[in-house]
Design an enzyme around this catalytic site. Structure first.
Site, PDB file in Angstrom:
ATOM      1  N   GLU A  51      -9.912  -0.146   0.380  1.00 25.75           N
ATOM      2  CA  GLU A  51      -9.802   0.697  -0.811  1.00 25.75           C
ATOM      3  C   GLU A  51     -11.013   0.572  -1.738  1.00 25.75           C
ATOM      4  O   GLU A  51     -11.419   1.556  -2.365  1.00 25.75           O
ATOM      5  CB  GLU A  51      -8.504   0.393  -1.569  1.00 25.75           C
ATOM      6  CG  GLU A  51      -7.235   0.887  -0.875  1.00 25.75           C
ATOM      7  CD  GLU A  51      -6.846   0.101   0.380  1.00 25.75           C
ATOM      8  OE1 GLU A  51      -7.390  -1.008   0.588  1.00 25.75           O
ATOM      9  OE2 GLU A  51      -6.007   0.596   1.160  1.00 25.75           O
ATOM     10  N   HIS A  99       6.034   0.575  -1.074  1.00 26.01           N
ATOM     11  CA  HIS A  99       5.796   2.022  -0.977  1.00 26.01           C
ATOM     12  C   HIS A  99       6.474   2.732  -2.137  1.00 26.01           C
ATOM     13  O   HIS A  99       6.803   3.905  -2.032  1.00 26.01           O
ATOM     14  CB  HIS A  99       6.306   2.577   0.358  1.00 26.01           C
ATOM     15  CG  HIS A  99       5.592   2.010   1.539  1.00 26.01           C
ATOM     16  ND1 HIS A  99       5.947   0.815   2.110  1.00 26.01           N
ATOM     17  CD2 HIS A  99       4.522   2.453   2.233  1.00 26.01           C
ATOM     18  CE1 HIS A  99       5.140   0.546   3.120  1.00 26.01           C
ATOM     19  NE2 HIS A  99       4.252   1.524   3.219  1.00 26.01           N
TER      20      HIS A  99
END
Ligand SMILES: Cc1ncc(C[n+]2csc(CCOP(=O)(O)OP(=O)(O)O)c2C)c(N)n1
Ligand SMILES: [Mg+2]
Length: 739
Positions: A469, A539
């Site tokens: 990321e 999530h």
């Protein structure tokens, strides 16, 4: 490069002098070597003067480039100032001088002067930023510069393939973002030996190698990272040995206290990068004679004998000896040169000490773009739904948020060739031949938000990043600094954290810390949020307040398809970095679908939407809580006749305080609802402002409804209990109405 003529040797010219005068050293002439010494000596003397000024409390920080001078000068001589690009870390004083920065400009940073061209008094000295010389604003975190340099080096390659993209355009950020590039330019990035331990270094090596980028890594290995010796950082103690397996690189390892040998290494490396086969890696062995900084005393962890060994390799003394040995300068010549440096430096010091500091009124300048205000009416366009009608006049089915985000991305890519998209899985298929042979349909994102874009716009505009990321955000920052418009994706908010250093300390600060010398407007799209039934801890996360806490970053959080389209277009066309939060649960929800609003539909930032007007109670919310709060409000009206004014903020930074205030003036009751855990969440700030500024208008305490102060659990019963539900909202609204 300015030149100083080598003094002829006293005592007249003989034949061997004439021969020597034409001699070159790895291609460097005698005049260039004198100039190299002048620059190295100047660098050392600026450090010495700064140290004195710091002790006299006339400047506030000092970190020296002592011991690294030969590397900087060699690099500058082998590269092109104002043509190549430079991410120069704090020890690169000599490099900056050799590229054309003056000692006066450096001292302006030391005193924190308004006229300091690096930052206008905002950054510590040795945090270089000189737009005219392509020296890109540097920060203090070690290693963040490397991925940005990767993005910078990718930009020239992209623009060479898309020269039209570099052209000026009106109607968006491009009007204010010049793009200049050279197809054969090289990007320089330097770092210390300790910094090779940072993960971002390895991420940058991966991408430079894989992409065969024209990027020159320069490790200035002085054997220490503050007090930690190199063998503790680097297994085996030598970074060259560890990186040797990376494909496509040209490698050099050199004594960085020897300017001639170092210059030769740079010439070979730059030639490799310019020719195009890939990056280069120069490992220079240097010394650090002045401790880490003025706050450090290396005698606490380095014995005298070790320090003396280093001192014997001091590049300034070595260069002096070399010039004398080769008959390029004699002692008199050296003395003259040094005196001239001292005299010039004295003038620079006197001037810098008299330079006025910045005024406090300027503090908020350049947090955001001074050129484009995304809250302005320029970004207020009406939707044109006519395209949504089929030719037979029948209504076309409304689109989901996912559909309209995809459509907006496609529209904007067509309109603006500077847009590139990357992230994990965003491409249709990295193995293009599968697409060409029509063997597969393609992926286009785990939520398919970028589906079809690679097929439509090509693999150099839409591509997969590595699973890293920081790599995504760091490269995007570098590209945006150069003028591209990266619109990148973080696959799940839960995994944004490796990019946190870039998001907190880099991207949103580029403009402010460089006093508008550089800017990096780009869009980071992030899939966020829970209510997924099984999304569990990793999530389902929210956490938007962590990012609204960062000055310089716009944060958007739409709750429906039309708002997502309008706000995403504003995000792309504006001149600031934007974190665009897309709620996963809302991607394909029936709630909030809309026909396609046309290719120019925009919503200004900082304007909320009144989902339903009311008189009895203000509910301020956003994201996936909006449909839940709406249900609760409708039920409350049905069952109890309470009329709730429901405000969807849509944009979290800036946020629409006027609408909140006007609503609370009217209803005298406020409830702030959000999906993130309650304590320290986004609603805390809104609630505090209401309590602070609207106290006299309140008939009840400000209430909050939010998730429990835990993570989101997997088992749906637990998830339901943890996240705010319609019933929780209903209950809180009722209690507040009854208060
Ligand atoms: C991410 C980060 N961690 C810690 C620091 C504090 N710090 C500043 S310089 C430094 C050592 C850097 O060593 P090296 O990379 O070898 O460069 P050198 O200073 O030796 O040239 C440290 C730990 C920092 N600035 N950034
Ligand atoms: Mg070091």
């Amino acid at each position: 490069m300015a030149t100083i003529k080598a003094d002829p040797k006293p005592g007249g010219v003989n034949e061997s002098d004439i021969k020597k005068a034409g001699k070159t050293y790895e291609g460097l002439t005698r005049q260039q070597l004198v100039e190299a010494y002048r620059l190295m000596y100047t660098s050392r003397r600026v450090d010495d003067r700064e140290i004195l000024l710091k002790r006299q409390q006339k400047i506030y920080f000092q970190i020296s480039g002592a011991g690294h001078e030969a590397v900087g000068v060699a690099a500058a001589f082998a590269m092109k100032s104002g043509y190549d690009w430079f991410y120069a870390y704090y020890r690169d004083r000599a490099l900056c001088l050799a590229l054309g920065v003056t000692p006066y400009e450096m001292l302006l940073q030391g005193v924190g002067a308004a006229e300091d061209p690096s930052s206008g008094g905002r950054q510590m000295p040795s945090h270089w930023s000189y737009p005219r010389l392509n020296i890109v604003t540097q920060s203090s975190p070690t290693g963040t510069q490397i991925l940005q340099a990767v993005g910078c080096s990718e930009t020239a390659r992209y623009l060479t393939a898309h020269p039209e993209a570099a052209k000026k355009s009106t109607g968006d950020y491009r009007q204010f973002k010049d793009v200049a590039f050279h197809p054969d330019e090289v990007t320089y990035v330097s770092l210390g030996d300790g910094t090779t331990s940072e993960g971002e270094f390895w991420e940058a090596m991966n991408t430079a190698s894989n992409g065969r980028l024209p990027l020159l890594f320069v490790v200035e290995d002085n054997g220490y990272a503050i007090s930690v010796p190199v063998e503790v950082q680097t297994p085996g103690g030598n970074i060259s040995r560890l990186v040797a397996g990376f494909p496509n690189f040209h490698f050099e390892e050199v004594d960085g206290t020897d300017p001639v040998a170092t210059y030769a290494a740079f010439v070979r490396s730059v030639a490799h990068c310019r020719a195009g086969p890939g990056p280069a890696f120069i490992h220079t062995h240097v010394i650090r004679p002045y401790s880490h900084s003025l706050s450090d005393d290396e005698r606490l962890y380095r014995p005298d004998a070790e320090r003396q060994r280093d001192a014997a390799r001091d590049p300034i003394t070595r260069m002096q000896m070399f010039l004398i040995r080769e008959g390029i300068l004699d002692e008199k010549g050296i003395n003259q040169l040094e005196k001239q440096v001292e005299d010039d430096l004295q003038v620079a010091v006197d001037r810098a000490l008299g330079a006025p500091p910045p005024t406090p009124e300027t503090i908020t300048d350049y947090v955001y773009s001074p050129d484009i205000d995304p809250t302005s009416s320029v970004f207020e366009t009406q939707p044109i739904f006519s395209q949504a009608q089929a030719s037979d006049g029948k209504k076309v089915a409304p689109k989901t948020m996912a559909d309209l985000i995809n459509a907006t991305l496609r529209d904007e890519m067509r309109r603006d060739e500077r847009i590139v998209m990357f992230g994990e899985d965003v491409a249709d298929c990295s193995r293009e031949e599968y697409l060409r042979q029509k063997l597969i349909k393609g992926k286009g994102g785990v939520f398919k938000l970028t589906a079809g874009l690679q097929c439509d716009f090509g693999s150099d505009r839409v591509f997969n990043s590595p699973l890293a990321e920081a790599n995504i955000v760091g490269r995007a920052t570098g590209m945006a600094t150069r003028g591209l418009k990266p619109v990148v994706e973080i696959q799940f908010f839960d995994y944004i954290w490796p990019a946190m250093m870039q998001l907190r300390n880099e991207l949103p600060l580029i403009r402010w810390r460089s006093n508008n010398g550089f800017s990096a407007p780009c869009v980071i799209r992030v899939a966020i949020g829970g209510y997924l039934t099984g999304g569990a801890i990793y999530h389902s996360q929210c956490g938007e307040s962590i990012f609204t806490h960062i000055p310089g970053l716009r944060v958007v959080f739409p709750s429906n398809a039309l708002d997502a389209a309008g706000l995403l277009r504003t995000a792309i066309r504006c001149d600031d970095p934007v974190l665009f939060l897309e709620h996963k649960r809302l991607y394909r929800e029936t709630y909030g679908r809309s026909p396609y609003p046309g290719p120019d539909y925009m919503i200004p930032f900082g304007k909320s939407k009144i989902v339903q007007p009311g008189t009895d109670l203000s509910v301020i919310t956003y994201g996936a809580v909006v449909p839940r709060a709406l249900q609760a409000a409708q039920k409350l009206e049905r069952e109890h006749g309470v009329r709730v004014e429901l405000i969807d903020l849509r944009c979290l930074n800036p946020f629409d305080w006027e609408t909140i205030a006007a609503s609370v003036h009217k209803t005298n009751r406020a409830l702030v609802a959000y999906e993130d855990s309650l304590s320290w969440g986004y609603g805390a700030e809104i609630a505090a402002r209401i309590a602070d500024q609207l106290f006299q208008h309140l008939d009840a305490p400000v209430r909050r409804v939010a998730a429990m102060d835990t993570f989101v659990a997997y088992q749906p019963r637990l998830e339901n209990a943890i996240l705010p539900q319609m019933d929780d909202l209903f209950r809180a609204m009722k209690e507040l109405a009854d208060f």
